[in-house]
Structure formats: structure tokens, C-alpha cells
Design a protein around this motif. Structure first.
Motif, PDB file in Angstrom:
ATOM      1  N   LEU A  69      38.378  13.329  22.345  1.00  0.00           N
ATOM      2  CA  LEU A  69      39.566  12.824  23.698  1.00  0.00           C
ATOM      3  C   LEU A  69      39.356  13.638  25.552  1.00  0.00           C
ATOM      4  CD1 LEU A  69      42.732  14.544  21.914  1.00  0.00           C
ATOM      5  CD2 LEU A  69      42.174  12.526  22.272  1.00  0.00           C
ATOM      6  N   LYS A  70      38.092  14.476  25.220  1.00  0.00           N
ATOM      7  CA  LYS A  70      37.680  14.772  26.611  1.00  0.00           C
ATOM      8  C   LYS A  70      36.579  13.404  26.841  1.00  0.00           C
ATOM      9  CE  LYS A  70      35.101  17.677  28.607  1.00  0.00           C
ATOM     10  NZ  LYS A  70      33.942  19.589  28.479  1.00  0.00           N
ATOM     11  N   ALA A  71      36.368  13.018  25.744  1.00  0.00           N
ATOM     12  CA  ALA A  71      35.311  11.527  26.627  1.00  0.00           C
ATOM     13  C   ALA A  71      36.462  10.410  26.645  1.00  0.00           C
ATOM     14  CB  ALA A  71      33.990  11.613  25.740  1.00  0.00           C
ATOM     15  N   LYS A  72      36.817  10.101  26.482  1.00  0.00           N
ATOM     16  CA  LYS A  72      38.006   9.292  26.564  1.00  0.00           C
ATOM     17  C   LYS A  72      38.711   9.721  27.384  1.00  0.00           C
ATOM     18  CE  LYS A  72      35.950   6.520  23.740  1.00  0.00           C
ATOM     19  NZ  LYS A  72      35.523   5.256  24.019  1.00  0.00           N
ATOM     20  N   GLN A  73      38.971  10.648  28.080  1.00  0.00           N
ATOM     21  CA  GLN A  73      40.357  11.509  28.920  1.00  0.00           C
ATOM     22  C   GLN A  73      41.300  10.647  28.281  1.00  0.00           C
ATOM     23  OE1 GLN A  73      39.431  12.836  32.184  1.00  0.00           O
ATOM     24  NE2 GLN A  73      38.024  13.314  30.783  1.00  0.00           N
ATOM     25  N   VAL A  74      41.944  11.247  27.019  1.00  0.00           N
ATOM     26  CA  VAL A  74      43.506  10.478  26.876  1.00  0.00           C
ATOM     27  C   VAL A  74      44.085  12.256  26.966  1.00  0.00           C
ATOM     28  CG1 VAL A  74      44.747   9.748  24.503  1.00  0.00           C
ATOM     29  CG2 VAL A  74      42.597   8.486  25.238  1.00  0.00           C
ATOM     30  N   PRO A  75      45.689  12.529  27.241  1.00  0.00           N
ATOM     31  CA  PRO A  75      46.240  14.252  26.728  1.00  0.00           C
ATOM     32  C   PRO A  75      47.035  13.803  25.289  1.00  0.00           C
ATOM     33  CG  PRO A  75      47.105  12.317  28.137  1.00  0.00           C
ATOM     34  CD  PRO A  75      46.086  11.253  27.845  1.00  0.00           C
ATOM     35  N   ALA A  76      46.530  14.415  24.272  1.00  0.00           N
ATOM     36  CA  ALA A  76      47.772  15.231  23.723  1.00  0.00           C
ATOM     37  C   ALA A  76      47.955  16.306  23.233  1.00  0.00           C
ATOM     38  CB  ALA A  76      46.789  14.694  22.212  1.00  0.00           C
ATOM     39  N   ILE A  77      48.974  15.837  22.340  1.00  0.00           N
ATOM     40  CA  ILE A  77      49.656  17.804  21.979  1.00  0.00           C
ATOM     41  C   ILE A  77      49.273  17.621  20.604  1.00  0.00           C
ATOM     42  CG2 ILE A  77      51.790  16.121  21.347  1.00  0.00           C
ATOM     43  CD1 ILE A  77      53.473  19.380  22.348  1.00  0.00           C
ATOM     44  N   PHE A  78      48.878  19.297  20.308  1.00  0.00           N
ATOM     45  CA  PHE A  78      48.730  19.677  19.154  1.00  0.00           C
ATOM     46  C   PHE A  78      49.839  20.332  18.682  1.00  0.00           C
ATOM     47  CE2 PHE A  78      44.964  18.442  20.820  1.00  0.00           C
ATOM     48  CZ  PHE A  78      44.434  17.868  19.817  1.00  0.00           C
TER      49      PHE A  78
END
Length: 262
Positions: free
Chosen positions: A95-104
Motif C-alpha cells: 500500500l505504501k509503495a502504490k500510494q493506496v489508502p485503506a481501512i483496517f
């Protein structure tokens, strides 16, 4: 207790002259009726549906989320974190490498067991959602117990991260009732379900990154709320390719805070 209450109400309704069909309809409208979330899956980019599941009105009136904006090619990436299986770190790396937000969505066990990963989620710009303290059937406990379940997670995450507010909850196992959703709303939460998922939670039935990739990509649709479980090694291995190929199809990954307001 709930079964005895239902039987007593049914007997009362019959005693005052309602037909069996009317009694069934009345039971269906009970705020304590338990539902297990399910949906008709998306195929070929068409929208999934909950119209035939019997709970659409419950979802709608409680402003719970099944889909985002279906007019937009957007996707909301969500993970359930009940326990750690060694794959959240590589998921966060991707996610960091792809710059994608998520929720856990985390449980009490996860917060206690993996404080550093919870802190990393927040530090890298992700949302942390509430998955309850002990993962109970929320439809089977009282409003007060629901409030306590949610508050214990919020307070523990706040102590770790300094983030006091928690906006989103995912009912454990997708089990809910009208009353349980209302109680979650009263505690300040919006309930988040999903519009795409597959059987990824069984750690004894992992079938490889290609399988995970195909299962996710075959359900791609506008306004998608994608549920993945962080215990799956298949998800961790396939995530980068899923992100890249989803973007190639014109989709944008968004945070749940960008959902249309109810």
C-alpha cells in the motif's frame, strides 16, 4: 432469551387474530431480527445487489454502507484484522509503495497483540476501523454491551495512536440487526459492509496469488467496497497486481472518509 421473546410475541399476535402471513411479516420487521450479510455478486462489471436478501431497508434506514458512488469508477479497500498471521506488514508495504489508502478493521485482540502494526497503519495515513473488542454476534447482545465493545477498541487505539475519533464499524461476521445498527449509530459509527469479497479467511484453504487475483478482478465494479482478510497469504501476494490492474481499468482508490454522506 431472544427465541423465547420471539415465540411469546408470535403467540400474542396470533391470539389477537393475525394470520400466519401477517405474523411472519411482523416478525420480519422486528428490530431484533438477525441477518447475515450476503449479496448477489458483480459479474462483467455489473453492480452487485442486496435487493433479494431481505434486509435492504434495514441497511438503508441506518445509513450503512454496501456500495459507494456507483456512478464513479472508485474502489474502497478494506481489511478485517481479527488476528495477525504475518501478512499485514507486506500488505502495508505494498500500500505504501502504490500510494493506496485503506481501512483496517481491528478487534481488541489485534490491538493488544499488534500495537506496532496499528501505529504503523495510522502513521502511513490509513484508517483504523472498529471490529469490536471480542468479535461477538452484535445482534445477540444489548445496546449497552455494543457500546462497551466499540468503546474499548476506540479507547485502546486512541491510547496507541492519539487518534481519538473512530467513525466506521464492521459488524463481526457480517451478523446484524436493525437494533444493533441503530446502537452502533448512536455510538457515533457508520456500519460498513461490502460489495465484493471471496472466501479468503480460511488459512487452511489458500490457493495461490493467481486465484486471489481472479476472484477480486472478476467482481470489479463502480463504487466497490472490497473486503479482504489480512490473514490471507494469497491476498498479500496478489495485492500489488490487483492495484495495478484495477488502476489500468480506470479506477481510483479512495478512503472511506470520501464516501458520499448519508
Amino acid at each position: 432469551m431472544m427465541r423465547r421473546w420471539t415465540l411469546a410475541v408470535t403467540a400474542l399476535l396470533v391470539s389477537i387474530g393475525l394470520t400466519c402471513t401477517e405474523v411472519k411479516d411482523a416478525a420480519a420487521q422486528s428490530p431484533d431480527r438477525t441477518f447475515h450479510f450476503g449479496f448477489k455478486r458483480s459479474q462483467n462489471g455489473q453492480l452487485p445487489s442486496i435487493n433479494e436478501e431481505g434486509f435492504k431497508d434495514v441497511i438503508d434506514r441506518n445509513h450503512a454502507v454496501f456500495l459507494g458512488d456507483t456512478k464513479q469508477k472508485e474502489i474502497y479497500l478494506t481489511f478485517d484484522n481479527g488476528y495477525e498471521n504475518g501478512y499485514t506488514k507486506p500488505i502495508l508495504d505494498t500500500l505504501k509503495a502504490k500510494q493506496v489508502p485503506a481501512i483496517f478493521f481491528v478487534t481488541g485482540h489485534y490491538v493488544k497483540d499488534q500495537p506496532e502494526l496499528v501505529k504503523r497503519m495510522v502513521a502511513e495515513g490509513h484508517l483504523v476501523g472498529n471490529h469490536s473488542w471480542s468479535h461477538p454476534d452484535m445482534s445477540a447482545i444489548s445496546d449497552g454491551q455494543i457500546k462497551t465493545e466499540l468503546e474499548r477498541v476506540r479507547a485502546a487505539v486512541a491510547k496507541l495512536t492519539g487518534i481519538e475519533k473512530m467513525e466506521f464499524v464492521r459488524p463481526p461476521r457480517g451478523i446484524f440487526s436493525d437494533r444493533a445498527l441503530k446502537a452502533s449509530n448512536a455510538a457515533g459509527y457508520r456500519s460498513i459492509f461490502w460489495s465484493a469479497a471471496y472466501k479468503d479467511w480460511d488459512t487452511n484453504d489458500q490457493r495461490g496469488a493467481e486465484y486471489a487475483y481472479q476472484k477480486v478482478m472478476s467482481q470489479l465494479h463502480p463504487g466497490e467496497v472490497l473486503l479482504l482478510h489480512s490473514v490471507s497469504k494469497d491476498n498479500a501476494a496478489a495485492l500489488g497486481r490487483i492495484i495495478d490492474d484495477t488502476r489500468k481499468q480506470g479506477y481510483t482508490f479512495k478512503a472511506l472518509t470520501e464516501l458520499p454522506k448519508p
